[in-house]
Every structure is written in C-alpha cells, then in structure tokens.
Write an enzyme that holds these catalytic residues in place. Structure first.
Site, PDB file in Angstrom:
ATOM      1  N   ILE A  56       0.879  -1.162   0.000  1.00 15.16           N
ATOM      2  CA  ILE A  56       0.000   0.000   0.000  1.00 15.16           C
ATOM      3  C   ILE A  56       0.921   1.217   0.000  1.00 15.16           C
ATOM      4  O   ILE A  56       1.861   1.298   0.793  1.00 15.16           O
ATOM      5  CB  ILE A  56      -0.956   0.011   1.208  1.00 15.16           C
ATOM      6  CG1 ILE A  56      -1.862   1.252   1.181  1.00 15.16           C
ATOM      7  CG2 ILE A  56      -0.230  -0.108   2.524  1.00 15.16           C
ATOM      8  CD1 ILE A  56      -2.965   1.232   2.243  1.00 15.16           C
ATOM      9  N   SER A  57       0.688   2.146  -0.916  1.00 19.36           N
ATOM     10  CA  SER A  57       1.617   3.253  -1.122  1.00 19.36           C
ATOM     11  C   SER A  57       1.712   4.168   0.095  1.00 19.36           C
ATOM     12  O   SER A  57       0.762   4.314   0.871  1.00 19.36           O
ATOM     13  CB  SER A  57       1.196   4.080  -2.342  1.00 19.36           C
ATOM     14  OG  SER A  57       1.317   3.330  -3.521  1.00 19.36           O
ATOM     15  N   GLN A  58       2.868   4.794   0.233  1.00 20.93           N
ATOM     16  CA  GLN A  58       3.094   5.815   1.257  1.00 20.93           C
ATOM     17  C   GLN A  58       2.088   6.949   1.080  1.00 20.93           C
ATOM     18  O   GLN A  58       1.879   7.435  -0.034  1.00 20.93           O
ATOM     19  CB  GLN A  58       4.517   6.343   1.084  1.00 20.93           C
ATOM     20  CG  GLN A  58       4.914   7.459   2.015  1.00 20.93           C
ATOM     21  CD  GLN A  58       6.276   8.034   1.651  1.00 20.93           C
ATOM     22  OE1 GLN A  58       6.937   7.567   0.723  1.00 20.93           O
ATOM     23  NE2 GLN A  58       6.697   9.053   2.387  1.00 20.93           N
TER      24      GLN A  58
END
Length: 221
Positions: free
Chosen positions: A70-72
């Site tokens: 899950i992206s930053q």
C-alpha cells in the site's frame, strides 16, 4: 466492533491519529487542501493487513499480500496533487494497480467517476471488500492487465498508475482525453514520477520526485 467503530478506529487507528498524518503531509509540502481533505476522509487502517493496523497512519508504504504494497500516504497525495494542479477536478479517472483499494478510495473523494484495474485477483477481491465497507460502490473495479488500460471506458481525463514501468505504455497515452493527464512512475533504479499531458500540439512530459514502486507487470493472475 460495529461498522461505524471500524471506520472511526480506536487508539492508533483513531480520527485523531489520522489528523496527525494529514498535518505531517502539510508540513512535508502538500498544499492542495482538496487532497488533504480527501486523505483525511479515508480510514487507511481498514486497507492494511490487520497486523499492520497500528502503523496505518505512519507515512510509509506497508506490505500487502502477494508481495505488493500500500503506497506511502505522501506519495499518494503528491501524485494526486500534481494531477489536480490548475484543474477544477480529476474528471473521469482510471487507476492502474488498484491494489487494496486505498488510492481508489482517495480518488473517489475527488471525483465520482473512478475506474480501477488490478491484475491480481486475490488483491482485487480485498479491494472490493474494503470499498464496500465505505459504501464506495461507484468505483468500478476490473480484473485486467493494466498495461492495456481500459479501452472500453476511455477516454479518461486522468490516469494514475501505482506501479513502475520501464517506459510509458502507448496504450495509456492513447486513452487520455484532450487536456488529460497521466501520472506514472518510470524507470528501474532510480524511478521518477512522470506526468504526461495531452495538449493541442501533442504530449508534454514533466518529471518530478524520485520514488520506489513495485514493477508494472503484464498479464493477470
């Protein structure tokens, strides 16, 4: 915990913790209040693995199943801010690499016309479940090879890619509407955010931050 409790969160997943994350994004340079409001509205803790829920509001990428992440939050906010700059709306939006559904949920706070494709069926099933909890049924999800975009729903005002490509797929360029924008991480080491704008004289490319994404792969699984 009931549904409302799940969305509000407790302790490290509380609304207060979420607000602190948004303040960090502001300090780190995110200026578009529309983007910050959208990030604040989405309970990131329901999208991460249960064992990672206590870290959901850290400004970091977190592991998902099948080697995905899950992206930053900063990168999600940065990409969307660049796509929105000087525009009233994202308009008709396509996300390549829906993953767990988090970025699609943020996009849905900014436009009602969101399409998202994901090549990994187990991950897509989780995205559907997460988005159902938020009553975001207007996001249209499809199990498909993101390299080909979504031609049956094109053209798009905005395309955002959540995986890094060696180059910019021509099929994604072709699915941009006039005036549309495509945001994609490009390269191997380093990777950079690349913004493609479809203007009257053709495509204009701009490069921004160094990033680290999982690779954009062909096919479906």
């Amino acid at each position: 915990m009931n549904g409302n409790g799940l969305l509000q969160g407790i302790g490290m997943t509380s609304q207060r913790t979420r607000a602190r994350m948004v303040e960090r994004l502001r300090v780190e340079g995110i200026r578009d209040e529309r983007v910050l409001t959208a990030i604040a509205a989405v309970p990131r803790h329901i999208f991460v693995e249960p064992a990672m829920a206590h870290r959901a509001y850290e400004d970091t990428a977190l592991p998902l199943i099948l080697g995905q992440t899950i992206s930053q939050p900063y990168i999600v906010a940065r990409m969307i801010e660049l796509l929105l700059a000087g525009r009233e709306s994202l308009g008709r939006t396509l996300e390549i690499g829906a993953g767990c559904g988090y970025q699609a949920a943020v996009l849905a706070m900014l436009t009602r016309d969101v399409f998202a494709v994901e090549r990994l069926a187990p991950l897509l099933a989780r995205a559907r479940d997460h988005l159902r909890q938020l009553n975001l049924g207007q996001i249209r999800l499809k199990h498909a090879d993101g390299m080909g975009g979504l031609p049956e729903a094109a053209p798009f005002d905005t395309i955002i890619v959540a995986a890094a490509a060696a180059g910019i797929p021509q099929r994604l360029r072709d699915q941009l509407a006039p005036g549309g924008r495509l945001m994609i991480p490009v390269g191997t080491d380093p990777q950079v955010l690349c913004l493609i704008e479809r203007g009257p004289q053709g495509f204009v490319e701009s490069r921004f931050d160094a990033v680290r994404f999982v690779p954009l792969l062909p096919g479906v699984e």
